[in-house]
Design an enzyme around this catalytic site. Sequence first.
Site, PDB file in Angstrom:
ATOM      1  N   SER A   9     -26.248 -87.176 -32.012  1.00  0.00           N
ATOM      2  CA  SER A   9     -25.374 -86.542 -31.023  1.00  0.00           C
ATOM      3  C   SER A   9     -24.074 -87.313 -30.895  1.00  0.00           C
ATOM      4  O   SER A   9     -24.061 -88.486 -30.527  1.00  0.00           O
ATOM      5  CB  SER A   9     -26.060 -86.475 -29.661  1.00  0.00           C
ATOM      6  OG  SER A   9     -25.090 -86.121 -28.693  1.00  0.00           O
ATOM      7  N   MET A  37     -19.692 -79.330 -23.067  1.00  0.00           N
ATOM      8  CA  MET A  37     -19.972 -79.224 -21.614  1.00  0.00           C
ATOM      9  C   MET A  37     -18.730 -78.744 -20.885  1.00  0.00           C
ATOM     10  O   MET A  37     -17.622 -79.148 -21.228  1.00  0.00           O
ATOM     11  CB  MET A  37     -20.346 -80.595 -21.051  1.00  0.00           C
ATOM     12  CG  MET A  37     -21.515 -81.248 -21.735  1.00  0.00           C
ATOM     13  SD  MET A  37     -21.850 -82.858 -20.983  1.00  0.00           S
ATOM     14  CE  MET A  37     -23.060 -83.494 -22.157  1.00  0.00           C
ATOM     15  N   HIS A  66     -24.453 -77.485 -29.161  1.00  0.00           N
ATOM     16  CA  HIS A  66     -25.278 -77.302 -27.968  1.00  0.00           C
ATOM     17  C   HIS A  66     -24.340 -76.949 -26.820  1.00  0.00           C
ATOM     18  O   HIS A  66     -23.593 -77.796 -26.340  1.00  0.00           O
ATOM     19  CB  HIS A  66     -26.039 -78.616 -27.715  1.00  0.00           C
ATOM     20  CG  HIS A  66     -26.852 -78.627 -26.464  1.00  0.00           C
ATOM     21  ND1 HIS A  66     -27.425 -79.771 -25.954  1.00  0.00           N
ATOM     22  CD2 HIS A  66     -27.207 -77.626 -25.608  1.00  0.00           C
ATOM     23  CE1 HIS A  66     -28.090 -79.489 -24.853  1.00  0.00           C
ATOM     24  NE2 HIS A  66     -27.964 -78.195 -24.610  1.00  0.00           N
ATOM     25  N   GLY A 142     -26.409 -82.925 -19.607  1.00  0.00           N
ATOM     26  CA  GLY A 142     -25.146 -83.351 -18.997  1.00  0.00           C
ATOM     27  C   GLY A 142     -24.740 -84.769 -19.348  1.00  0.00           C
ATOM     28  O   GLY A 142     -23.553 -85.078 -19.355  1.00  0.00           O
ATOM     29  N   PHE A 143     -25.706 -85.612 -19.647  1.00  0.00           N
ATOM     30  CA  PHE A 143     -25.394 -87.025 -19.886  1.00  0.00           C
ATOM     31  C   PHE A 143     -26.295 -87.593 -20.977  1.00  0.00           C
ATOM     32  O   PHE A 143     -27.486 -87.281 -21.024  1.00  0.00           O
ATOM     33  CB  PHE A 143     -25.590 -87.833 -18.595  1.00  0.00           C
ATOM     34  CG  PHE A 143     -24.701 -87.357 -17.479  1.00  0.00           C
ATOM     35  CD1 PHE A 143     -23.400 -87.853 -17.338  1.00  0.00           C
ATOM     36  CD2 PHE A 143     -25.137 -86.379 -16.593  1.00  0.00           C
ATOM     37  CE1 PHE A 143     -22.568 -87.375 -16.332  1.00  0.00           C
ATOM     38  CE2 PHE A 143     -24.302 -85.894 -15.579  1.00  0.00           C
ATOM     39  CZ  PHE A 143     -23.018 -86.394 -15.448  1.00  0.00           C
ATOM     40  N   GLY A 144     -25.706 -88.462 -21.802  1.00  0.00           N
ATOM     41  CA  GLY A 144     -26.508 -89.207 -22.766  1.00  0.00           C
ATOM     42  C   GLY A 144     -27.135 -90.416 -22.091  1.00  0.00           C
ATOM     43  O   GLY A 144     -26.862 -90.709 -20.925  1.00  0.00           O
ATOM     44  N   GLY A 145     -27.996 -91.088 -22.840  1.00  0.00           N
ATOM     45  CA  GLY A 145     -28.522 -92.373 -22.378  1.00  0.00           C
ATOM     46  C   GLY A 145     -29.608 -92.314 -21.326  1.00  0.00           C
ATOM     47  O   GLY A 145     -29.919 -93.332 -20.708  1.00  0.00           O
ATOM     48  N   ASP A 175     -34.312 -82.749 -27.548  1.00  0.00           N
ATOM     49  CA  ASP A 175     -33.000 -83.321 -27.222  1.00  0.00           C
ATOM     50  C   ASP A 175     -33.093 -84.144 -25.948  1.00  0.00           C
ATOM     51  O   ASP A 175     -33.321 -83.601 -24.869  1.00  0.00           O
ATOM     52  CB  ASP A 175     -31.982 -82.181 -27.064  1.00  0.00           C
ATOM     53  CG  ASP A 175     -30.564 -82.689 -26.819  1.00  0.00           C
ATOM     54  OD1 ASP A 175     -30.331 -83.908 -26.891  1.00  0.00           O
ATOM     55  OD2 ASP A 175     -29.682 -81.834 -26.562  1.00  0.00           O
ATOM     56  N   GLY A 176     -32.870 -85.451 -26.102  1.00  0.00           N
ATOM     57  CA  GLY A 176     -32.759 -86.352 -24.950  1.00  0.00           C
ATOM     58  C   GLY A 176     -33.736 -87.504 -25.012  1.00  0.00           C
ATOM     59  O   GLY A 176     -34.949 -87.307 -25.093  1.00  0.00           O
ATOM     60  N   GLY A 177     -33.192 -88.721 -25.016  1.00  0.00           N
ATOM     61  CA  GLY A 177     -34.034 -89.912 -24.959  1.00  0.00           C
ATOM     62  C   GLY A 177     -34.854 -90.156 -26.219  1.00  0.00           C
ATOM     63  O   GLY A 177     -35.905 -90.794 -26.163  1.00  0.00           O
ATOM     64  N   GLY A 197     -28.611 -89.519 -29.617  1.00  0.00           N
ATOM     65  CA  GLY A 197     -27.259 -90.006 -29.353  1.00  0.00           C
ATOM     66  C   GLY A 197     -27.241 -91.519 -29.293  1.00  0.00           C
ATOM     67  O   GLY A 197     -26.892 -92.210 -30.252  1.00  0.00           O
TER      68      GLY A 197
HETATM   69  C1  DX5 Z   1     -27.551 -84.302 -23.010  1.00  0.00           C
HETATM   70  C2  DX5 Z   1     -27.275 -83.898 -24.427  1.00  0.00           C
HETATM   71  C3  DX5 Z   1     -27.899 -84.742 -25.445  1.00  0.00           C
HETATM   72  C4  DX5 Z   1     -27.465 -86.175 -25.417  1.00  0.00           C
HETATM   73  C5  DX5 Z   1     -28.601 -86.988 -25.954  1.00  0.00           C
HETATM   74  O1  DX5 Z   1     -26.895 -83.397 -22.196  1.00  0.00           O
HETATM   75  O2  DX5 Z   1     -27.731 -82.578 -24.641  1.00  0.00           O
HETATM   76  O3  DX5 Z   1     -27.691 -84.186 -26.732  1.00  0.00           O
HETATM   77  O4  DX5 Z   1     -26.315 -86.454 -26.168  1.00  0.00           O
HETATM   78  O5  DX5 Z   1     -28.274 -88.304 -25.769  1.00  0.00           O
HETATM   79  P1  DX5 Z   1     -29.373 -89.452 -25.850  1.00  0.00           P
HETATM   80  O6  DX5 Z   1     -29.931 -89.423 -27.230  1.00  0.00           O
HETATM   81  O7  DX5 Z   1     -28.582 -90.655 -25.551  1.00  0.00           O
HETATM   82  O8  DX5 Z   1     -30.424 -89.126 -24.808  1.00  0.00           O
HETATM   83 ZN    ZN Z   2     -27.545 -81.875 -26.702  1.00  0.00          ZN
END
Ligand code: DX5
Ligand code: ZN
Length: 220
Positions: A9, A37, A66, A142-145, A175-177, A197
């Site tokens: 990501s 977003m 996405h 909405g947010f990575g990490g 998708d996520g974590g 990501g």
């Molecule tokens: C969150 C995104 C994810 C995000 C994943 O809204 O849809 O794609 O970038 O990030 P990580 O891998 O850091 O959870």
């Molecule tokens: Zn995503």
Amino acid sequence: MKPVRIAPSLLAADFGRLAEQVAKVEPHVDWLHLDVMDGHFVPNISFGMPVISSLRPETELYFDCHLMITNPAAYLDDLAEAGANLVTVHIEAVPDPAATAEKARGLGLDFGLVINPATPLRAVTPFLDLCDVLVIMSVEPGFGGQAFMPEALPKLIAAREWVESNDLPVDIQIDGGITTETAPRARAAGANVFVAGTSIFGAPDPAAAADDLRRAIEEI
Ligand code: DX5
Ligand code: ZN
């Protein structure tokens, strides 16, 4: 099960050096996950068409867009023009996605649906025959990490069972974590496309991190 695909990501990349960062991971990954977003469907703003079109000539990677946006249908022409390959749309934003799917296909785009952690799988099952990809969110969008939510695992199992019992050629994306610890669990539960990501672009060596992730998944 469909082949394993690693989709880093871009959200976790250094936005001052995007092309360079994508070039580094390109030989090690399968898709590029682009989190769009709008500050409305999710409480954050990331990037849109100018970033996607600027990256398009820099890489051959499949662009997995996405769309965390309220009105995705209004932007499909521009996304196709910018070089998207796949658009995934939230069922929470588009509860009846048939017309959006048809529009995407008419533009030559692949199409997928995304479900948030709180949304039950049954919200998308009537529409899976329209989909190339089903995306199960394992964090709030909405947010990575953020940390992986294990509640996604039973949803993955149910999604895989549905897809197989209905003989649908649908990729199941998580998708996520996603990390070397959570990806094998998601694989065992039925995912075949892994968005990562922070664990790829946030690593000191993103290419090595992508290889580590694939190895962890393929070991199970
Ligand atoms: C969150 C995104 C994810 C995000 C994943 O809204 O849809 O794609 O970038 O990030 P990580 O891998 O850091 O959870
Ligand atoms: Zn995503």
